[in-house]
Design an enzyme around this catalytic site. Structure first.
Site, mmCIF file in Angstrom:
data_model
loop_
_atom_site.group_PDB
_atom_site.id
_atom_site.type_symbol
_atom_site.label_atom_id
_atom_site.label_comp_id
_atom_site.label_asym_id
_atom_site.label_seq_id
_atom_site.Cartn_x
_atom_site.Cartn_y
_atom_site.Cartn_z
ATOM 1 N N GLU A 172 4.393 19.198 -23.946
ATOM 2 C CA GLU A 172 4.018 19.526 -22.568
ATOM 3 C C GLU A 172 4.588 20.766 -22.123
ATOM 4 O O GLU A 172 3.725 21.405 -21.269
ATOM 5 C CB GLU A 172 4.484 18.336 -21.846
ATOM 6 C CG GLU A 172 3.979 16.996 -22.028
ATOM 7 C CD GLU A 172 2.279 16.833 -21.622
ATOM 8 O OE1 GLU A 172 1.885 17.703 -21.050
ATOM 9 O OE2 GLU A 172 1.981 15.809 -21.663
ATOM 10 N N GLU A 208 -6.397 15.997 -8.234
ATOM 11 C CA GLU A 208 -7.298 16.482 -9.423
ATOM 12 C C GLU A 208 -8.721 16.528 -9.131
ATOM 13 O O GLU A 208 -9.480 15.941 -9.926
ATOM 14 C CB GLU A 208 -6.796 15.272 -10.561
ATOM 15 C CG GLU A 208 -7.314 15.884 -12.041
ATOM 16 C CD GLU A 208 -6.733 14.889 -12.811
ATOM 17 O OE1 GLU A 208 -6.271 15.357 -13.973
ATOM 18 O OE2 GLU A 208 -7.098 13.874 -12.848
ATOM 19 N N LYS A 256 1.039 11.397 -10.077
ATOM 20 C CA LYS A 256 0.262 10.476 -10.832
ATOM 21 C C LYS A 256 1.104 9.233 -11.078
ATOM 22 O O LYS A 256 2.315 9.321 -11.718
ATOM 23 C CB LYS A 256 -0.396 11.059 -11.947
ATOM 24 C CG LYS A 256 -1.549 11.946 -11.576
ATOM 25 C CD LYS A 256 -2.041 12.611 -13.036
ATOM 26 C CE LYS A 256 -3.382 13.240 -12.857
ATOM 27 N NZ LYS A 256 -4.031 13.860 -14.006
ATOM 28 N N ASN A 274 -4.329 18.674 -18.002
ATOM 29 C CA ASN A 274 -4.650 17.839 -19.183
ATOM 30 C C ASN A 274 -5.005 18.627 -20.493
ATOM 31 O O ASN A 274 -5.871 18.078 -21.268
ATOM 32 C CB ASN A 274 -5.657 16.806 -18.693
ATOM 33 C CG ASN A 274 -5.378 16.061 -17.440
ATOM 34 O OD1 ASN A 274 -4.311 15.137 -17.890
ATOM 35 N ND2 ASN A 274 -6.071 15.573 -16.599
ATOM 36 N N HIS A 276 -5.241 16.842 -23.673
ATOM 37 C CA HIS A 276 -5.219 15.402 -23.553
ATOM 38 C C HIS A 276 -6.264 14.436 -23.631
ATOM 39 O O HIS A 276 -5.927 13.319 -24.129
ATOM 40 C CB HIS A 276 -4.628 14.991 -22.190
ATOM 41 C CG HIS A 276 -3.009 15.364 -21.935
ATOM 42 N ND1 HIS A 276 -2.715 16.655 -22.077
ATOM 43 C CD2 HIS A 276 -1.993 14.820 -21.576
ATOM 44 C CE1 HIS A 276 -1.265 16.813 -21.805
ATOM 45 N NE2 HIS A 276 -0.875 15.776 -21.256
ATOM 46 N N LYS A 317 3.559 23.024 -12.911
ATOM 47 C CA LYS A 317 3.129 21.590 -12.427
ATOM 48 C C LYS A 317 3.080 22.046 -10.931
ATOM 49 O O LYS A 317 2.086 21.534 -10.243
ATOM 50 C CB LYS A 317 3.653 20.413 -12.998
ATOM 51 C CG LYS A 317 2.960 19.328 -12.781
ATOM 52 C CD LYS A 317 3.139 18.081 -13.483
ATOM 53 C CE LYS A 317 2.221 17.031 -13.307
ATOM 54 N NZ LYS A 317 2.535 15.740 -14.305
ATOM 55 N N ARG A 327 0.640 -1.343 0.011
ATOM 56 C CA ARG A 327 -0.096 -0.091 -0.034
ATOM 57 C C ARG A 327 0.889 1.253 -0.112
ATOM 58 O O ARG A 327 0.298 2.289 0.504
ATOM 59 C CB ARG A 327 -0.838 -0.096 1.090
ATOM 60 C CG ARG A 327 -1.992 -1.122 1.061
ATOM 61 C CD ARG A 327 -3.045 -0.904 2.254
ATOM 62 N NE ARG A 327 -4.110 -2.308 2.026
ATOM 63 C CZ ARG A 327 -3.845 -3.194 2.764
ATOM 64 N NH1 ARG A 327 -2.758 -3.509 3.361
ATOM 65 N NH2 ARG A 327 -4.938 -4.429 2.645
ATOM 66 N N HIS A 345 3.756 10.465 -27.182
ATOM 67 C CA HIS A 345 2.760 11.199 -26.339
ATOM 68 C C HIS A 345 2.582 12.568 -26.643
ATOM 69 O O HIS A 345 1.860 12.996 -26.755
ATOM 70 C CB HIS A 345 2.889 10.472 -24.841
ATOM 71 C CG HIS A 345 2.171 11.642 -24.058
ATOM 72 N ND1 HIS A 345 0.670 11.333 -23.838
ATOM 73 C CD2 HIS A 345 2.393 12.757 -23.209
ATOM 74 C CE1 HIS A 345 0.102 12.276 -23.122
ATOM 75 N NE2 HIS A 345 1.233 13.000 -22.498
ATOM 76 N N HIS A 368 -5.206 11.231 -25.828
ATOM 77 C CA HIS A 368 -5.255 9.980 -25.241
ATOM 78 C C HIS A 368 -5.876 8.863 -26.337
ATOM 79 O O HIS A 368 -5.884 7.813 -26.504
ATOM 80 C CB HIS A 368 -5.728 9.921 -23.979
ATOM 81 C CG HIS A 368 -4.756 10.389 -22.883
ATOM 82 N ND1 HIS A 368 -5.088 10.677 -21.556
ATOM 83 C CD2 HIS A 368 -3.403 10.547 -22.976
ATOM 84 C CE1 HIS A 368 -4.261 11.110 -20.871
ATOM 85 N NE2 HIS A 368 -3.269 10.991 -21.636
ATOM 86 N N ARG A 372 -6.524 20.936 -10.903
ATOM 87 C CA ARG A 372 -5.359 20.207 -11.733
ATOM 88 C C ARG A 372 -5.649 19.766 -13.021
ATOM 89 O O ARG A 372 -4.884 19.082 -13.789
ATOM 90 C CB ARG A 372 -5.092 18.802 -10.562
ATOM 91 C CG ARG A 372 -3.853 18.247 -11.174
ATOM 92 C CD ARG A 372 -3.171 17.126 -10.184
ATOM 93 N NE ARG A 372 -2.181 16.211 -10.811
ATOM 94 C CZ ARG A 372 -1.341 15.633 -9.742
ATOM 95 N NH1 ARG A 372 -1.465 15.698 -8.718
ATOM 96 N NH2 ARG A 372 -0.408 15.002 -10.468
#
Length: 378
Positions: A182, A233, A140, A241, A244, A223, A118, A260, A248, A237
């Site tokens: 980015e 997020e 992330k 994206n 994106h 960021k 965990r 990407h 994606h 946040r």
């Protein structure tokens, strides 16, 4: 800027940016660790070997594992192999994972660290521009499934991020250019100075010059500021994206054959076209997207060889799985001006398809949108 830049992220960890700083990774292993799993991209074996030797010299027990290339590493099968290795080595909660490589490597390494017991510490050592300004910063982590990119993941802030700009010299030119998408994104959503700095593409892409370090630091700061205000997020946040959702979808439909950053570049043009059709920005801002991205060598159009309606259907299906989608409503991060963002919820189907047509080129038919850059080849 000075040779070394340290950026605090939400008071939780530092991002260290400089040249030659990879040699300090051993000094940044969290106190109390005994075992260290080093996961790395295949091309970075020598970097992993050097760190393995240094950690062993200090009395730690390092294990090094080379991962499959790029997105092929981000699968449940690869993660399961690493979990097995952690179990065999007897990793405890004070032991550490170190990820050395591009965004796929840091995504996977962070995910494995987040899920073992965990959560165990992870030290991120991004070696690509994309990894430095995006994937390795923010906590992330994730893996891909057949249904989409990064749909399985966890928020797991790293112990530290070490960005050695000298490692960018090992990158193919196309990968360096792709990572710049980015950076440009951060300019459009938050820091207009970035757009000024990339106006000279030669300087922006010069690994040994003064402009690229400033671009990396500015993108990381964007960021860091956003993450500090919204760790998980919940709202703000999402602006990270920008572009994106469509990007994606391209990646999924193209079976992750696109870089990407290249997909993000096209995704930003798509969402700019969409925002224009929704009356949120003017045509000049759309044109600025195309100009900035194409000057850096990034694509601004999407080429395909099947029926446009069929391709649009596949892309729409993929976008419906996007993490920003709510129920059956597509949601997009859009600009209302430079450095000003909003959410566009449930745009009209006609607006969506017109934005698609503006970036689409059906190969072999001469049917083209208004883009100017060729599709990248991996």
């Amino acid at each position: 800027m000075s040779d070394l830049k340290v950026i605090d992220v939400a008071g939780q960890y530092d991002v260290v940016i400089g040249r030659g700083v990879v040699t300090s990774v051993a000094d940044r292993i969290p106190e109390g660790a005994l075992r260290v799993l080093i996961v790395h991209a295949p091309a970075l074996q020598s970097v992993a070997d050097a760190l393995t030797g240094e950690l062993a010299h200090r009395g730690l027990h390092p294990t090094s594992v080379a991962l499959p290339d790029a997105e092929e590493a981000k699968t449940a099968a690869v993660a399961a192999d690493l979990w097995a290795r952690l179990g065999q080595e007897g990793f405890t909660r004070t032991d550490v994972v170190v990820a050395i490589g591009g965004g796929a490597t840091t995504d996977l390494g962070g995910f494995v660290a987040a899920t073992w017991l965990r959560g165990v510490p992870v030290v991120q050592v991004p070696t690509t521009l994309l990894g430095m300004v995006d994937a390795a910063v923010g906590g992330k982590t994730g893996i891909n499934t057949l249904e989409g990119k990064n749909l399985v993941g966890a928020f797991h802030p790293p112990a530290v991020v070490v960005c050695d700009l000298s490692l960018l010299r090992t990158l193919p030119r196309a990968d360096l250019v792709a990572g710049m998408a980015e950076v440009v994104k951060c300019g459009f959503i938050r820091d207009p100075r970035i757009l000024e700095l990339v106006a000279d593409p030669g300087a922006a892409l010069d690994i040994d010059g003064d402009v690229l370090p400033e671009l990396v630091a500015r993108a990381v700061q964007v960021k860091a500021d956003v993450v500090a205000a919204d760790l998980r997020e919940a709202s703000l946040r999402e602006i990270l994206n920008y572009g994106h959702t469509f990007a994606h979808a391209i990646e999924q439909v193209e079976h992750y054959g696109w870089r990407h950053g290249d997909a993000v570049a096209v995704g930003m043009v798509f969402v700019a076209e969409l925002a224009h059709r929704a009356g949120l920005i003017d045509e000049a801002l759309v044109a600025w997207h195309r100009s900035v991205l194409s000057s850096l060598g990034l694509p601004t159009e999407y080429r395909f060889d099947d029926d446009p309606q069929a391709r649009w259907g596949a892309l729409t299906t993929a976008m419906m799985r996007d993490k920003k989608t709510r129920g059956a409503m597509l949601r997009f991060v859009v600009l209302t001006g430079i450095g000003q963002t909003d959410r566009l919820e449930g745009p009209l189907p006609a607006q969506l398809y017109e934005a698609f047509e503006a970036v689409a080129i059906q190969v072999g038919t001469g049917t083209a949108g208004s883009g100017t850059s060729p599709q990248p080849v991996d």
